[in-house]
Design a protein around this motif. Structure first.
Motif, mmCIF file in Angstrom:
data_model
loop_
_atom_site.group_PDB
_atom_site.id
_atom_site.type_symbol
_atom_site.label_atom_id
_atom_site.label_comp_id
_atom_site.label_asym_id
_atom_site.label_seq_id
_atom_site.Cartn_x
_atom_site.Cartn_y
_atom_site.Cartn_z
ATOM 1 N N VAL A 1 0.861 -1.185 0.000
ATOM 2 C CA VAL A 1 0.000 0.000 0.000
ATOM 3 C C VAL A 1 0.896 1.233 0.000
ATOM 4 N N CYS A 2 0.903 1.954 -1.108
ATOM 5 C CA CYS A 2 1.849 3.059 -1.285
ATOM 6 C C CYS A 2 1.236 4.374 -0.820
ATOM 7 N N PRO B 1 -2.816 2.787 -3.581
ATOM 8 C CA PRO B 1 -4.107 3.111 -4.203
ATOM 9 C C PRO B 1 -4.023 3.075 -5.732
ATOM 10 N N ASP B 2 -5.149 3.349 -6.364
ATOM 11 C CA ASP B 2 -5.228 3.199 -7.820
ATOM 12 C C ASP B 2 -4.220 4.076 -8.558
ATOM 13 N N LYS B 3 -3.991 5.282 -8.042
ATOM 14 C CA LYS B 3 -3.085 6.194 -8.748
ATOM 15 C C LYS B 3 -1.639 5.715 -8.704
ATOM 16 N N MET B 4 -1.327 4.802 -7.774
ATOM 17 C CA MET B 4 0.036 4.288 -7.645
ATOM 18 C C MET B 4 0.167 2.853 -8.144
ATOM 19 N N LEU C 1 3.872 10.563 -2.865
ATOM 20 C CA LEU C 1 3.021 10.224 -1.726
ATOM 21 C C LEU C 1 2.256 11.431 -1.211
ATOM 22 N N ASN C 2 2.771 12.658 -1.484
ATOM 23 C CA ASN C 2 2.105 13.892 -1.062
ATOM 24 C C ASN C 2 1.847 13.883 0.440
ATOM 25 N N CYS C 3 2.877 13.559 1.186
ATOM 26 C CA CYS C 3 2.745 13.511 2.650
ATOM 27 C C CYS C 3 3.049 14.881 3.236
#
Length: 270
Positions: free
Chosen positions: A145-146, A174-177, A190-192
């Motif tokens: 799970v990214c 998720p789907d985008k990864m 990851l936009n963390c």
């Protein structure tokens, strides 16, 4: 069986292990293969107790593949100082947070492929780093799970030479990864956001709330002070109105209590 070194019980529908299954003084057994033999949860617990008892301290190879395992009992491997190969492949393991690899100073190969691992936490990665002989870790075909929680795993993969075929590890969600290689993930993917220190945030909120309440209280007291004469007059008016009302009730009670005034009170407005 004092000369027994290899035992393969794969494919059996085992229900339990006796504590004396391998003798009471310690077994010379070096290889134990249990592929597809631990489908019952009870037998997994009895095996864990047997391993923890130290009866198989000479074991160098342990295969637990193809058993549909979800979680492993805590401390299951702590009494296997001679273990060199541990195969946990083709199970359904969802995490390793409760698993301790401490004490496996001779461990050279760990196979975790074909499981349901979504992330490996920093505590597990630290254990991998601390095992001096560990040279081969297999992680392929897991459900990575990214999201932000995978940052530690990605950093470890980039610096470690223990993972076999790490270039082929990809995100499952998720789907985008989906399908993105773990080694190619960076912070922008990851936009963390930087986590906020929750205790300090709560402390700041409490201080702000206290200031607001103190300000409201000061304004209320100021309003009372500025209108003290009007409030005093209003209090007197309320007191007079209540007194007149109570006197009316008292007067009517006296009339109702006096038989001589009963007819008068019923025939006139008093």
């Amino acid at each position: 069986l004092p000369a027994l070194r290899q035992l393969d019980l794969s494919g059996n529908a085992l229900v339990s292990f006796s504590p004396q299954a391998f003798g009471e003084g310690g077994s010379p057994l070096e290889e134990l293969v249990l592929r597809g033999a631990l489908r019952d949860h009870g037998v997994l617990l009895s095996l864990a107790a047997l391993l923890q008892s130290g009866a198989l301290r000479n074991l160098s190879r342990l295969e637990l593949a193809d058993n549909g395992l979800l979680l492993l009992p805590a401390g299951m491997f702590t009494a296997l100082p001679a273990l060199r190969q541990l195969d946990l492949s083709n199970n359904s393991l969802v995490g390793l947070r409760n698993v301790s690899f401490q004490g496996l100073g001779q461990l050279q190969s760990l196979n975790l492929s074909d499981n349901s691992l979504g992330v490996l936490w920093n505590s597990t990665l630290a254990q991998f780093r601390s095992l001096p002989a560990l040279r081969r870790i297999v992680l392929r075909h897991n459900s990575w799970v990214c999201d932000c929680a995978i940052e530690d795993l990605v950093a470890w993969l980039k610096e470690s030479d223990q993972v076999e075929g790490k270039e082929a590890l990809t995100c499952a969600s998720p789907d985008k990864m989906l399908g993105k290689a773990l080694l190619k993930i960076n912070g922008s993917d990851l936009n963390c956001s930087v986590p906020i220190d929750l205790p300090s945030q709560l402390q700041t909120s409490y201080v702000f709330l206290g200031i607001v309440l103190a300000l409201i209280g000061a304004i209320f007291l100021l309003v009372l002070y500025l209108n003290r004469k009007g409030i005093k007059k209003w209090m007197h008016n309320i007191r007079d109105a209540c007194r007149d009302h109570m006197e009316g009730y008292h007067y009517r009670y006296e009339i109702n209590a006096d038989p001589r005034l009963t007819n008068l009170s019923s025939n006139s407005d008093v």
